[in-house]
Write a protein that holds these residues in place. Structure first.
Motif, short mmCIF file in Angstrom:
data_model
loop_
_atom_site.label_atom_id
_atom_site.label_comp_id
_atom_site.label_asym_id
_atom_site.label_seq_id
_atom_site.Cartn_x
_atom_site.Cartn_y
_atom_site.Cartn_z
N ILE A 1 -0.41 0.78 -15.67
CA ILE A 1 0.57 -0.12 -15.08
C ILE A 1 1.56 -0.46 -16.16
N SER B 1 0.83 -1.21 0.00
CA SER B 1 0.00 0.00 0.00
C SER B 1 0.86 1.26 0.00
N ALA C 1 -4.12 -3.85 -5.31
CA ALA C 1 -3.25 -2.73 -5.67
C ALA C 1 -3.37 -2.39 -7.16
N SER C 2 -3.48 -3.42 -8.00
CA SER C 2 -3.63 -3.18 -9.44
C SER C 2 -4.95 -2.48 -9.74
N VAL D 1 2.04 1.73 -3.59
CA VAL D 1 0.98 2.26 -4.45
C VAL D 1 0.77 3.74 -4.15
N THR E 1 -6.60 -0.60 -7.71
CA THR E 1 -6.50 0.77 -7.19
C THR E 1 -5.79 1.67 -8.18
N GLN E 2 -4.71 1.17 -8.76
CA GLN E 2 -3.98 1.97 -9.75
C GLN E 2 -4.84 2.22 -10.98
#
Length: 123
Positions: A114, A43, A103-104, A46, A106-107
């Motif tokens: 990415i 986290s 996390a992916s 990110v 969220t991005q």
């Protein structure tokens, strides 16, 4: 109570190896701590990637930040925490996948791409 204190002291005096080396038999606490470390570092990575893309570069905000903190929240630190979690208990792979997918997403939700070419191992 007094009875509980006496029982606990008897257990500690009669089974000291169980008390001091319980982590060798019961890996629940170590497994949970290693997964939480992985999720914390992921986290942070990110969040720092989001701040990095919005501020225009690594370290341009003037905050400084130590090299150790940057390495710990970078891919090497996150990978090391993942390797530690997997070496303690292999079923932690489910939680590691959950963290990576989260996390992916969220991005992607933040509108950041990415791009593997932008991922650097060292700052």
């Amino acid at each position: 109570s007094t009875t509980d204190a006496l029982a606990n002291s008897a257990v500690l005096s009669l089974l000291p190896t169980h008390f001091f080396f319980h982590f060798l038999y019961y890996t629940d606490s170590a497994a949970t701590a290693s997964v939480l470390l992985f999720l914390l570092l992921l986290s942070q990575q990110v969040a720092s990637a989001g701040a990095q893309s919005s501020s225009g570069g690594f370290g341009s905000s003037g905050g400084g930040g130590g090299l150790l903190l940057r390495l710990a929240t970078g891919p090497l630190g996150v990978g090391g925490a993942a390797a530690l979690a997997l070496s303690i208990r292999q079923t932690n792979a489910v939680w590691l996948m959950h963290g990576v997918i989260s996390a992916s997403l969220t991005q992607l939700a933040d509108g950041r791409s990415i791009d593997p070419a932008e991922t650097r191992l060292l700052p």
